[in-house]
Design a protein around this motif. Structure first.
Motif, PDB file in Angstrom:
ATOM      1  N   ALA A   1      22.948  31.026 -27.938  1.00 49.77           N
ATOM      2  CA  ALA A   1      23.174  32.070 -26.934  1.00 49.77           C
ATOM      3  C   ALA A   1      21.892  32.877 -26.756  1.00 49.77           C
ATOM      4  CB  ALA A   1      24.306  32.975 -27.396  1.00 49.77           C
ATOM      5  N   PRO A   2      21.657  33.365 -25.532  1.00 49.81           N
ATOM      6  CA  PRO A   2      20.416  34.103 -25.305  1.00 49.81           C
ATOM      7  C   PRO A   2      20.406  35.443 -26.031  1.00 49.81           C
ATOM      8  CG  PRO A   2      21.852  34.239 -23.387  1.00 49.81           C
ATOM      9  CD  PRO A   2      22.502  33.289 -24.345  1.00 49.81           C
ATOM     10  N   ALA A   3      19.222  35.805 -26.477  1.00 47.65           N
ATOM     11  CA  ALA A   3      19.046  37.164 -26.989  1.00 47.65           C
ATOM     12  C   ALA A   3      18.731  38.033 -25.775  1.00 47.65           C
ATOM     13  CB  ALA A   3      17.892  37.179 -27.977  1.00 47.65           C
ATOM     14  N   VAL A   4      19.567  38.983 -25.499  1.00 44.41           N
ATOM     15  CA  VAL A   4      19.346  39.843 -24.337  1.00 44.41           C
ATOM     16  C   VAL A   4      18.679  41.130 -24.805  1.00 44.41           C
ATOM     17  CG1 VAL A   4      20.414  41.002 -22.350  1.00 44.41           C
ATOM     18  CG2 VAL A   4      21.335  38.831 -23.172  1.00 44.41           C
ATOM     19  N   LYS A   5      17.587  41.442 -24.086  1.00 45.67           N
ATOM     20  CA  LYS A   5      16.768  42.590 -24.472  1.00 45.67           C
ATOM     21  C   LYS A   5      17.610  43.871 -24.584  1.00 45.67           C
ATOM     22  CE  LYS A   5      12.453  44.417 -22.829  1.00 45.67           C
ATOM     23  NZ  LYS A   5      11.648  44.528 -21.637  1.00 45.67           N
TER      24      LYS A   5
ATOM     25  N   GLU B   1      17.475  20.297 -34.000  1.00 36.52           N
ATOM     26  CA  GLU B   1      17.233  21.722 -34.248  1.00 36.52           C
ATOM     27  C   GLU B   1      17.644  22.499 -33.002  1.00 36.52           C
ATOM     28  OE1 GLU B   1      16.730  24.388 -36.755  1.00 36.52           O
ATOM     29  OE2 GLU B   1      16.293  22.341 -37.383  1.00 36.52           O
ATOM     30  N   ALA B   2      18.511  23.492 -33.174  1.00 37.41           N
ATOM     31  CA  ALA B   2      18.967  24.262 -32.007  1.00 37.41           C
ATOM     32  C   ALA B   2      17.790  25.005 -31.386  1.00 37.41           C
ATOM     33  CB  ALA B   2      20.045  25.242 -32.439  1.00 37.41           C
ATOM     34  N   ASP B   3      17.653  24.910 -30.095  1.00 41.76           N
ATOM     35  CA  ASP B   3      16.610  25.663 -29.399  1.00 41.76           C
ATOM     36  C   ASP B   3      17.286  26.672 -28.479  1.00 41.76           C
ATOM     37  OD1 ASP B   3      15.877  23.534 -26.580  1.00 41.76           O
ATOM     38  OD2 ASP B   3      17.719  23.867 -27.691  1.00 41.76           O
ATOM     39  N   ASP B   4      16.509  27.398 -27.751  1.00 47.27           N
ATOM     40  CA  ASP B   4      17.084  28.487 -26.976  1.00 47.27           C
ATOM     41  C   ASP B   4      16.316  28.681 -25.669  1.00 47.27           C
ATOM     42  OD1 ASP B   4      18.042  30.818 -25.933  1.00 47.27           O
ATOM     43  OD2 ASP B   4      17.116  32.095 -27.452  1.00 47.27           O
ATOM     44  N   PRO B   5      16.633  27.874 -24.667  1.00 50.35           N
ATOM     45  CA  PRO B   5      15.936  28.058 -23.389  1.00 50.35           C
ATOM     46  C   PRO B   5      16.438  29.280 -22.625  1.00 50.35           C
ATOM     47  CG  PRO B   5      17.568  26.331 -23.186  1.00 50.35           C
ATOM     48  CD  PRO B   5      17.623  26.808 -24.616  1.00 50.35           C
ATOM     49  N   PHE B   6      17.586  29.810 -23.016  1.00 51.19           N
ATOM     50  CA  PHE B   6      18.205  30.887 -22.238  1.00 51.19           C
ATOM     51  C   PHE B   6      17.409  32.185 -22.325  1.00 51.19           C
ATOM     52  CE2 PHE B   6      21.743  28.052 -23.158  1.00 51.19           C
ATOM     53  CZ  PHE B   6      22.271  27.886 -21.893  1.00 51.19           C
ATOM     54  N   THR B   7      16.859  32.464 -23.515  1.00 47.61           N
ATOM     55  CA  THR B   7      16.139  33.728 -23.661  1.00 47.61           C
ATOM     56  C   THR B   7      14.960  33.762 -22.694  1.00 47.61           C
ATOM     57  OG1 THR B   7      16.866  33.996 -25.938  1.00 47.61           O
ATOM     58  CG2 THR B   7      14.882  35.194 -25.294  1.00 47.61           C
ATOM     59  N   ALA B   8      14.252  32.630 -22.585  1.00 48.10           N
ATOM     60  CA  ALA B   8      13.112  32.573 -21.661  1.00 48.10           C
ATOM     61  C   ALA B   8      13.601  32.731 -20.222  1.00 48.10           C
ATOM     62  CB  ALA B   8      12.378  31.249 -21.832  1.00 48.10           C
ATOM     63  N   TYR B   9      14.751  32.129 -19.905  1.00 45.23           N
ATOM     64  CA  TYR B   9      15.313  32.236 -18.549  1.00 45.23           C
ATOM     65  C   TYR B   9      15.616  33.695 -18.217  1.00 45.23           C
ATOM     66  CZ  TYR B   9      18.500  31.622 -14.604  1.00 45.23           C
ATOM     67  OH  TYR B   9      19.112  31.699 -13.375  1.00 45.23           O
ATOM     68  N   PHE B  10      16.264  34.367 -19.156  1.00 36.13           N
ATOM     69  CA  PHE B  10      16.623  35.765 -18.902  1.00 36.13           C
ATOM     70  C   PHE B  10      15.382  36.649 -18.855  1.00 36.13           C
ATOM     71  CE2 PHE B  10      20.829  34.278 -19.683  1.00 36.13           C
ATOM     72  CZ  PHE B  10      21.634  35.133 -18.950  1.00 36.13           C
ATOM     73  N   ALA B  11      14.395  36.336 -19.704  1.00 35.16           N
ATOM     74  CA  ALA B  11      13.169  37.141 -19.699  1.00 35.16           C
ATOM     75  C   ALA B  11      12.467  37.004 -18.357  1.00 35.16           C
ATOM     76  CB  ALA B  11      12.267  36.688 -20.843  1.00 35.16           C
ATOM     77  N   ALA B  12      12.506  35.785 -17.791  1.00 31.64           N
ATOM     78  CA  ALA B  12      11.864  35.564 -16.494  1.00 31.64           C
ATOM     79  C   ALA B  12      12.683  36.160 -15.354  1.00 31.64           C
ATOM     80  CB  ALA B  12      11.673  34.062 -16.265  1.00 31.64           C
ATOM     81  N   SER B  13      13.929  36.456 -15.628  1.00 35.11           N
ATOM     82  CA  SER B  13      14.840  36.934 -14.597  1.00 35.11           C
ATOM     83  C   SER B  13      14.948  38.455 -14.558  1.00 35.11           C
ATOM     84  CB  SER B  13      16.242  36.363 -14.835  1.00 35.11           C
ATOM     85  OG  SER B  13      16.251  34.980 -14.592  1.00 35.11           O
ATOM     86  N   VAL B  14      14.637  39.084 -15.636  1.00 34.38           N
ATOM     87  CA  VAL B  14      14.831  40.538 -15.698  1.00 34.38           C
ATOM     88  C   VAL B  14      13.467  41.211 -15.680  1.00 34.38           C
ATOM     89  CG1 VAL B  14      15.834  42.431 -17.017  1.00 34.38           C
ATOM     90  CG2 VAL B  14      16.926  40.183 -17.028  1.00 34.38           C
ATOM     91  N   PRO B  15      13.178  41.976 -14.639  1.00 34.80           N
ATOM     92  CA  PRO B  15      11.870  42.608 -14.568  1.00 34.80           C
ATOM     93  C   PRO B  15      11.670  43.592 -15.722  1.00 34.80           C
ATOM     94  CG  PRO B  15      13.240  43.174 -12.642  1.00 34.80           C
ATOM     95  CD  PRO B  15      14.073  42.361 -13.563  1.00 34.80           C
ATOM     96  N   GLU B  16      10.443  43.707 -16.165  1.00 32.89           N
ATOM     97  CA  GLU B  16      10.129  44.667 -17.225  1.00 32.89           C
ATOM     98  C   GLU B  16      10.425  46.074 -16.728  1.00 32.89           C
ATOM     99  OE1 GLU B  16       8.994  44.075 -20.360  1.00 32.89           O
ATOM    100  OE2 GLU B  16       9.305  41.949 -19.971  1.00 32.89           O
ATOM    101  N   THR B  17      10.977  46.887 -17.587  1.00 33.30           N
ATOM    102  CA  THR B  17      11.221  48.280 -17.165  1.00 33.30           C
ATOM    103  C   THR B  17      10.424  49.221 -18.049  1.00 33.30           C
ATOM    104  OG1 THR B  17      13.200  48.231 -18.547  1.00 33.30           O
ATOM    105  CG2 THR B  17      13.512  47.983 -16.190  1.00 33.30           C
TER     106      THR B  17
END
Ligand SMILES: [Fe+2]
Length: 304
Positions: A68-72, A288-304
């Motif tokens: 599951a993605p790690a959400v900031k 080995e479990a990987d996590d493409p979702f975190t990168a997807y969400f990072a690219a999707s959510v603008p830095e605040t």
């Protein structure tokens, strides 16, 4: 132990009993479940007695598990089990979620979709385990995308046989009322997917579509979206769908490559619904479990 497989509708969905969830399953049971999934697309297991750890262990029998993605700025509800996707209406502290942004975000799950079609690496099986269920509502509804494909009028079949669509998680959020503009969605990552997928094990073909699908390649946006809506409407007619009602401990396993699903309404501000999901990646994936979702969400959510 012999598995018992009882169909839910004549062509789609089955209740499966006779699985011993108290330890590792036998090779025979594993094969029986894979065969049932190939035939029925969705399998319902009642009273499994699984917990986070055994849910993950059971799921590993069917392939590579996604993380599951790690959400900031948002702690996980299940920090010790990265393979558990939280599908509840609860905060990490276990209280009913009232954060408007998160509520609207989760509302997208009420629309017909197939998990993770917005990722280039597709998800195959999802295994959703019920912990707490509302007194009323909160069912999951499923649609049979193989039977729908087989029944398509020729005009639509020709289109989905050769067509492709672009998918974005954020498009389904927009449809559900999440405050995001189409321009913003266009600036975020998308995944290109065929409009149909052939299932090797059965030779059957499924329409591969859902509310994440934003554009049909080669069509003006409006025309593409009209086609996507038409396909979703066709595939969700009553003869292709059914709903699953849960008791705690029940688990539903579905094949994202041959089905769509959506969450049913319930009183989200007053009733607790704790559902947890593991997800199996399509095809041969690294152990080995990987996590493409975190990168997807990072690219999707603008830095605040
Ligand atoms: Fe889903």
């Amino acid at each position: 132990m012999t598995l018992t497989v009882v169909p839910i509708t004549p062509r789609f969905g089955a209740e499966v009993s006779g699985v011993d969830f108290s330890g590792p399953i036998s090779a025979e049971d594993r094969q029986g479940i894979v065969d049932a999934m190939n035939q029925w697309g969705v399998c319902v297991f009642r009273g499994t007695g699984l917990d986070n750890a055994s849910h993950i262990e059971f799921s590993r029998n069917f392939g590579h598990l996604e993380k599951a993605p790690a959400v900031k700025n948002r702690p996980r509800r299940h920090p010790d089990h990265a393979e558990i996707f939280d599908a509840s209406n609860l905060t990490p502290a276990g209280e009913i979620l009232v954060d408007e942004g998160m509520v609207l975000h989760k509302k997208g799950d009420r629309l017909w979709h197939t998990d993770s079609s917005f990722m280039t690496m597709r998800s195959a099986y999802s295994l959703l385990l019920a912990y707490e269920v509302p007194g009323e509502g909160g069912l999951t509804y499923f649609a049979d995308m193989r039977s729908a494909y087989e029944d398509l009028p020729e005009r639509l079949k020709t289109l989905v046989d050769s067509g492709q669509a672009e998918h974005s998680l954020w498009y389904s959020r927009l449809l559900a009322g999440f405050p995001i503009s189409i321009e913003e969605i266009d600036s975020r990552p998308k995944a290109l997917q065929p409009l149909s997928l052939r299932q090797e094990a059965t030779g059957r073909t499924a329409i591969y579509i859902g509310s994440h699908a934003l554009d049909v390649v080669g069509m003006p946006r409006e025309e593409g979206q009209a086609l996507i809506r038409e396909l979703i409407e066709f595939a969700t007619q009553p003869q292709y769908t059914f709903g699953v009602r849960y008791e705690p401990g029940d688990m539903v396993m579905w094949d994202n490559l041959t089905t769509m699903h959506r969450g049913g309404d319930f009183d989200i501000f007053n009733e607790r619904r704790d559902m947890r999901r593991t997800t199996v990646r399509e095809g041969d994936a690294p152990l080995e479990a990987d996590d493409p979702f975190t990168a997807y969400f990072a690219a999707s959510v603008p830095e605040t």
